[in-house]
Design a protein around this motif. Structure first.
Motif, mmCIF file in Angstrom:
data_model
loop_
_atom_site.group_PDB
_atom_site.id
_atom_site.type_symbol
_atom_site.label_atom_id
_atom_site.label_comp_id
_atom_site.label_asym_id
_atom_site.label_seq_id
_atom_site.Cartn_x
_atom_site.Cartn_y
_atom_site.Cartn_z
ATOM 1 N N GLU A 42 5.537 4.106 -1.664
ATOM 2 C CA GLU A 42 4.551 5.039 -1.109
ATOM 3 C C GLU A 42 4.949 6.483 -1.347
ATOM 4 O O GLU A 42 4.101 7.341 -1.532
ATOM 5 N N THR A 241 -0.800 12.054 6.060
ATOM 6 C CA THR A 241 -0.322 10.670 6.118
ATOM 7 C C THR A 241 -1.394 9.732 5.573
ATOM 8 O O THR A 241 -2.589 9.951 5.780
ATOM 9 N N ASP A 243 -1.143 6.548 6.395
ATOM 10 C CA ASP A 243 -1.062 5.392 7.298
ATOM 11 C C ASP A 243 -2.468 4.845 7.551
ATOM 12 O O ASP A 243 -3.376 5.609 7.872
ATOM 13 N N PRO A 246 -3.500 5.541 11.856
ATOM 14 C CA PRO A 246 -2.567 6.496 12.454
ATOM 15 C C PRO A 246 -2.692 6.611 13.969
ATOM 16 O O PRO A 246 -1.712 6.896 14.634
ATOM 17 N N ASP A 293 -1.871 -3.428 0.551
ATOM 18 C CA ASP A 293 -1.018 -2.421 1.196
ATOM 19 C C ASP A 293 0.411 -2.703 0.747
ATOM 20 O O ASP A 293 0.676 -3.763 0.188
ATOM 21 N N ASP A 299 0.351 -3.777 7.064
ATOM 22 C CA ASP A 299 -0.223 -2.478 7.429
ATOM 23 C C ASP A 299 -1.721 -2.603 7.689
ATOM 24 O O ASP A 299 -2.264 -2.014 8.626
ATOM 25 N N ASN A 349 -2.791 3.439 2.120
ATOM 26 C CA ASN A 349 -1.481 3.564 1.460
ATOM 27 C C ASN A 349 -1.252 2.516 0.374
ATOM 28 O O ASN A 349 -0.116 2.277 -0.035
#
Ligand code: ADP
Ligand code: MN
Ligand code: MN
Ligand code: MN
Length: 374
Positions: A42, A241, A243, A246, A293, A299, A349
């Motif tokens: 990542e 980010t 993510d 988040p 992911d 994730d 991601n």
């Protein structure tokens, strides 16, 4: 300048001083910044060297190396890794003639590093070359302060509920637009095929789209667009980010919707070809989730709940104009009878090389009888 607390100290350095040095004439030398994906799959790393003249193509840029023991990529005592330049862009920070160059990482034995998903992707894209497969990816991301709380959110609380923020305007609706606009311009200057941007459903969440890109270009352009995003955010002292979820609770997650078409799908009668591809995708749901992911689906578990405009991670579904399905056929495509489909499952991601490789394989390469076994 005063540091307001949640932005970085380096973003508060005097930027007017910096400009004097950036304006110095450079004569015939060229700065080339090598960019690569680290061992996390990542993270992005970069370092810069001087070349004696401006490279005209990526072939003019020499291989280089780095210390893999400092990027979670080392193999025992052989910590030197190779950087193989694969795609060249203009540098929007130090400007022409300077370059950014995306690299593949090879280990000491010149085999691809664990997180070098480009290597396999490239082989598949070469195999399906005559099908002219196009991708467009919608990269969602969230801006955070240095305290990792969403940028612009009240220090000890939450903004008002979702509703006014998607494509919103006004200081109470759009958080951090400077970054979005600067990133867009930086991508255009660099030569990244960015095609749009919008504010997302959660405040301080945004999206940019890259595409359509043919074959391997999708991964190359999205990774460089991500590099530019992190680099622009660095200037402003905030964090982007990727993510996929988040903020827990009643807040949208972040995906990387992947739009796909082959030449056949774009031509008359294409809708039937799209439906055949969706049929193949339906038989390979779990195989795809593993690639969507960097943690084999872990994730995306937090994001693909079936709520907040997502499908459940456990089920495959498809539909025209259905934003709660795994695969959506845009309404316009349904009407035209040709075009593309959207895979809404990839996490923000994801590695675009892994995503585009598995889609191309399932839709164009795996023979029907092998699908379940693959
Ligand atoms: P959404 O309505 O899902 O938010 P966006 O406008 O954000 O859609 O993104 C659409 C994406 O589809 C863009 O990345 C664009 O490049 C891509 N796209 C458009 N046409 C095609 C096509 N024929 N094949 C593949 N991708 C396409
Ligand atoms: Mn979109
Ligand atoms: Mn979106
Ligand atoms: Mn979408």
């Amino acid at each position: 300048m005063v540091n307001m607390g949640s932005v970085s100290d380096s973003s508060c350095l005097n930027k007017a001083v910096r400009q004097q040095y950036l304006n110095l004439p450079q004569r015939d030398k060229c700065q080339v910044t090598y960019i690569w994906i680290d061992g996390t799959g990542e993270g992005l790393r970069n370092k810069t060297r001087t070349l004696d003249c401006e490279p005209q193509t990526v072939e003019d840029i020499p291989e280089w190396n780095f210390d893999g023991s400092s990027t979670y990529q080392a193999e025992g005592s052989n910590s030197d890794m190779y950087l193989i330049p694969v795609a060249m862009f203009r540098d929007p920070f130090t400007l022409d003639p300077n370059k950014l160059v995306l690299c593949e990482v090879l280990k000491y034995n010149r085999l691809p590093a664990e997180t070098n998903h480009r290597h396999r992707c490239k082989k598949v894209m070469e195999e399906v070359r005559e099908r002219c497969i196009w991708f467009g990816m919608e990269q969602e991301y969230t801006l955070l302060g240095m305290d990792r709380h969403p940028f612009g959110w009240p220090k000890n609380g939450y903004p008002g509920p979702q509703g006014p923020y998607y494509c919103g305007v006004g200081a109470d609706n759009a958080y951090g637009r400077d970054i979005v606009e600067c990133h867009y311009k930086a991508c255009l200057y660099a030569g990244v095929k960015i095609c749009g941007t919008n504010a997302e459903v959660m405040p301080s969440q945004w999206e940019f789209q890259v595409g359509p890109c043919e074959g391997i270009d999708m991964g190359d352009h999205l990774w460089v667009a991500r590099f530019l995003l992190h680099r622009v955010c660095e200037d402003f002292g905030v964090i982007a980010t990727l993510d996929p979820k988040p903020m827990v609770g009643n807040w949208n997650g972040a995906g990387c919707h992947t739009n796909v078409s082959t030449r056949e799908m774009r031509e008359e009668g294409g809708l039937q070809v799209i439906e055949e591809a969706i049929e193949k995708l339906s038989k390979n749901h779990n195989k795809h989730i593993k690639e969507y992911d960097p943690r084999g689906g872990k994730d995306n578990m937090r994001r693909l709940t079936g709520l907040h405009e997502t499908s459940s991670i456990h089920d495959f579904s498809a539909g025209v104009a259905n934003r709660g399905a795994s695969i959506r056929i845009p309404r316009q495509v349904g009407q035209d009878g040709r075009g593309y489909f959207e895979d809404r499952r990839p996490a923000a991601n994801c590695d675009p090389y892994a995503v585009t490789r598995v889609i191309a394989t399932t839709c164009l390469l795996v023979p029907e009888e092998d699908e379940e076994k693959e």
